[in-house]
Every structure is written in structure tokens, then in C-alpha cells.
Write a protein that holds these residues in place. Sequence first.
Motif, PDB file in Angstrom:
ATOM      1  N   LEU A  21       0.825  -1.205   0.000  1.00  0.00           N
ATOM      2  CA  LEU A  21       0.000   0.000   0.000  1.00  0.00           C
ATOM      3  C   LEU A  21       0.861   1.257   0.000  1.00  0.00           C
ATOM      4  O   LEU A  21       0.561   2.230  -0.694  1.00  0.00           O
ATOM      5  CB  LEU A  21      -0.924   0.004   1.227  1.00  0.00           C
ATOM      6  N   LEU A  22       1.947   1.230   0.769  1.00  0.00           N
ATOM      7  CA  LEU A  22       2.849   2.382   0.803  1.00  0.00           C
ATOM      8  C   LEU A  22       3.502   2.596  -0.561  1.00  0.00           C
ATOM      9  O   LEU A  22       3.748   3.728  -0.971  1.00  0.00           O
ATOM     10  CB  LEU A  22       3.929   2.181   1.869  1.00  0.00           C
ATOM     11  N   GLY A  23       3.769   1.504  -1.251  1.00  0.00           N
ATOM     12  CA  GLY A  23       4.389   1.609  -2.564  1.00  0.00           C
ATOM     13  C   GLY A  23       3.498   2.301  -3.579  1.00  0.00           C
ATOM     14  O   GLY A  23       3.985   2.985  -4.480  1.00  0.00           O
ATOM     15  N   SER A  24       2.183   2.137  -3.419  1.00  0.00           N
ATOM     16  CA  SER A  24       1.246   2.785  -4.347  1.00  0.00           C
ATOM     17  C   SER A  24       0.724   4.109  -3.800  1.00  0.00           C
ATOM     18  O   SER A  24      -0.040   4.806  -4.472  1.00  0.00           O
ATOM     19  CB  SER A  24       0.045   1.859  -4.617  1.00  0.00           C
ATOM     20  N   ALA A  25       1.147   4.466  -2.586  1.00  0.00           N
ATOM     21  CA  ALA A  25       0.606   5.665  -1.939  1.00  0.00           C
ATOM     22  C   ALA A  25       0.987   6.941  -2.672  1.00  0.00           C
ATOM     23  O   ALA A  25       0.196   7.889  -2.719  1.00  0.00           O
ATOM     24  CB  ALA A  25       1.090   5.739  -0.486  1.00  0.00           C
ATOM     25  N   ARG A  26       2.190   6.975  -3.247  1.00  0.00           N
ATOM     26  CA  ARG A  26       2.622   8.209  -3.914  1.00  0.00           C
ATOM     27  C   ARG A  26       1.668   8.592  -5.039  1.00  0.00           C
ATOM     28  O   ARG A  26       1.275   9.761  -5.172  1.00  0.00           O
ATOM     29  CB  ARG A  26       4.040   8.046  -4.457  1.00  0.00           C
ATOM     30  N   ALA A  27       1.269   7.611  -5.839  1.00  0.00           N
ATOM     31  CA  ALA A  27       0.331   7.891  -6.927  1.00  0.00           C
ATOM     32  C   ALA A  27      -1.022   8.333  -6.371  1.00  0.00           C
ATOM     33  O   ALA A  27      -1.651   9.258  -6.896  1.00  0.00           O
ATOM     34  CB  ALA A  27       0.156   6.654  -7.804  1.00  0.00           C
ATOM     35  N   ARG A  28      -1.455   7.694  -5.279  1.00  0.00           N
ATOM     36  CA  ARG A  28      -2.737   8.068  -4.689  1.00  0.00           C
ATOM     37  C   ARG A  28      -2.664   9.457  -4.077  1.00  0.00           C
ATOM     38  O   ARG A  28      -3.623  10.228  -4.129  1.00  0.00           O
ATOM     39  CB  ARG A  28      -3.142   7.039  -3.632  1.00  0.00           C
ATOM     40  N   ARG A  29      -1.519   9.803  -3.474  1.00  0.00           N
ATOM     41  CA  ARG A  29      -1.339  11.143  -2.897  1.00  0.00           C
ATOM     42  C   ARG A  29      -1.381  12.207  -3.997  1.00  0.00           C
ATOM     43  O   ARG A  29      -1.883  13.308  -3.778  1.00  0.00           O
ATOM     44  CB  ARG A  29      -0.010  11.231  -2.158  1.00  0.00           C
ATOM     45  N   GLU A  30      -0.860  11.873  -5.171  1.00  0.00           N
ATOM     46  CA  GLU A  30      -0.865  12.837  -6.275  1.00  0.00           C
ATOM     47  C   GLU A  30      -2.283  13.145  -6.743  1.00  0.00           C
ATOM     48  O   GLU A  30      -2.553  14.242  -7.226  1.00  0.00           O
ATOM     49  CB  GLU A  30      -0.011  12.306  -7.434  1.00  0.00           C
ATOM     50  N   ARG A  31      -3.172  12.182  -6.594  1.00  0.00           N
ATOM     51  CA  ARG A  31      -4.565  12.398  -6.987  1.00  0.00           C
ATOM     52  C   ARG A  31      -5.390  13.035  -5.877  1.00  0.00           C
ATOM     53  O   ARG A  31      -6.502  13.491  -6.110  1.00  0.00           O
ATOM     54  CB  ARG A  31      -5.211  11.067  -7.398  1.00  0.00           C
ATOM     55  N   TYR A  32      -4.837  13.050  -4.678  1.00  0.00           N
ATOM     56  CA  TYR A  32      -5.549  13.584  -3.517  1.00  0.00           C
ATOM     57  C   TYR A  32      -5.663  15.099  -3.646  1.00  0.00           C
ATOM     58  O   TYR A  32      -4.720  15.783  -4.062  1.00  0.00           O
ATOM     59  CB  TYR A  32      -4.787  13.220  -2.242  1.00  0.00           C
ATOM     60  N   VAL A  33      -6.813  15.651  -3.284  1.00  0.00           N
ATOM     61  CA  VAL A  33      -7.024  17.093  -3.379  1.00  0.00           C
ATOM     62  C   VAL A  33      -6.395  17.782  -2.171  1.00  0.00           C
ATOM     63  O   VAL A  33      -6.807  17.566  -1.032  1.00  0.00           O
ATOM     64  CB  VAL A  33      -8.523  17.431  -3.451  1.00  0.00           C
ATOM     65  N   GLY A  34      -5.373  18.602  -2.412  1.00  0.00           N
ATOM     66  CA  GLY A  34      -4.703  19.308  -1.326  1.00  0.00           C
ATOM     67  C   GLY A  34      -3.702  18.435  -0.597  1.00  0.00           C
ATOM     68  O   GLY A  34      -3.295  17.368  -1.070  1.00  0.00           O
TER      69      GLY A  34
END
Length: 310
Positions: A72-85
Amino acid sequence: MGTAGAGAEGTAGERRQLINVAYRLLGSLTEAEDAVQDAYARWYGLPRSRQEEILSPGAWLTTVTSRICLDLLGSARARRERYVGAWLPEPLPDRTEWGPSGGSGPAYRADPADQIVLDESVAMAFLVVLESMTPAERVAIVLHDVFRYPFAEIADVLHRTPAACKQLAASARKRVSAAPAPTPATSRADVVRQVKEAWEDKDIAALVALLNPAAVMTADGGGMAGTIPRPLKGGTRIAQYMVAMADKAPGLELLERSVNGAPGLVARRAGIVMTVASFDFSDGRVTRIWVVRNPEKLRPWAEAGRPVAG
């Protein structure tokens, strides 16, 4: 290590430990719950003969949970990039503010937040530092420095040598040591109380005096609640923003509450928690403010805001 052949009785008691590990690794109670449930699903999906071969179900579950978190941490960067703010860890209330606990029946609702051990390893400042690490560094330091797992076992999680895991933990430790030394809890509570009073009085000068000139405020609304889109820097600018927000939010009730085991503030309207604020300090002044407004991250506070029966 444990006994062979442990089934439901031997694994059910591990849930608290697994939730504690997963929350520190992920900074998200919701994701921690999912990771632990996934680990249990994998355990119960094993043939009975395979379960009986595992000498320590707890160690097996910890390894599997940690690997799930690592993915999950490995894919978190991509998810953080899509996160608003800005993305901030989910804040946790103190268990003493929960409704009736320690029993069973309709009055008792076991919640994962009530199973988290609140210590320095869940302080918002520490969790934010963990966010700056690589997934492998984060797993190494959390498992070794917080939960005292030997590097030989961490190596099994990370698929690296014990020496490499030791080096990862050392690298992560440097990031943690670069952070300011923690301010005593009594002093922190005093400053938070003064911030609350100055905020309620809309006293910009008093707030500026309590904030470090280089203070930074970071807010997480997740696109679901209005807030500043990027970190706000400077004590004066932060004080002005806080007072402006107070003007725009009549009827907002400020409460001193424990947030991740440290003094913080909760803003409530009509009994509903709207905002949870965490603080970091240096030399008696506030250096960092982390504000969580994303309602999905305030789920534990909905229950914590209810009065305790008694």
C-alpha cells in the motif's frame, strides 16, 4: 514463539497488535483496518494443515500485515498525487473520550481507534516525518524501533538482508533525529489553551505571540471540506487566517482534546466535529499546525464526541 496448531483462539487476540502496527505504517485507520482484515482473510484461507505448521500465528500475521502495508505504501505516492490538497495522517481521539467500553452488548462498540496505543510513535509530528520516508525505511523503523522486532524478522518482510534492514532503519532514524526535541506535555497543554483563548477572542496579536515567526499550517480537506489548498507559512499570516475563519464560522465551539496522545484542539458545530488540529512546538511557541477537516478522516471523532454514559 507460540504453539503449533493455533486456530481462531490463537489469532483473534493479535488484532490489537496488528492494528497498532498497520496504523503506524499507513497513517490511516481505515487502511489499517483493511490491511488487518486482509491478513486475517489470508490466514483463514490457509489449509488447516498449513496453519498447524505455523509455530507462531501472531508472527505470521504481523509479517503478512506488514507486507500488505508495504504494498500500500508503494502505491501511496500515486494516490497522494490524486488527492485534493495536502494529505495528513488520520487523527485519533483519546480512548477515555469514547462511549462505554470494556464490556459487551448494545452499549459497547469496539472500534479500532480504541485499540491504538497512544504514545510518541503516533504523535502527528512523528507520523508526518514517516511520510517523508521510503516505504522500506518506514517499515524498518516502525517494526524495529517501535515494536522491537529483530532485523532478521524484518528482513523476511522486506525481502532484504538483516544488514540492509539495519541500514534502512539507521537512515530513517536520521530523519527523525533532525526533528526538534519534544516540548514537555504540560507546556504544550498551556500553549494550546492560550491558542484556544486567543482564537476565541479573535486576538491576532496574542496569536502572533504564541506562534513561531516561521510557523507552518498544513490543512487536509481532501476536497470534501473547504480549507487552504497549500501550507500557510508565517506566524502573522496564520494568525490572520485563523481569525478570518472564526469570523466566517459563527457558532463554532472550540474544545481542548487529546489528539494522537498530545494536546490539541477540536472545533465542533451543533455537536458535530468539523476540524481536528494538532500542534508541534519549540521554545514554548507553536511551530507547526496540522488541521484535518476531511470528514472521512474524522470518523472516530463522531463517536468520541458523544457523552460518556455514567
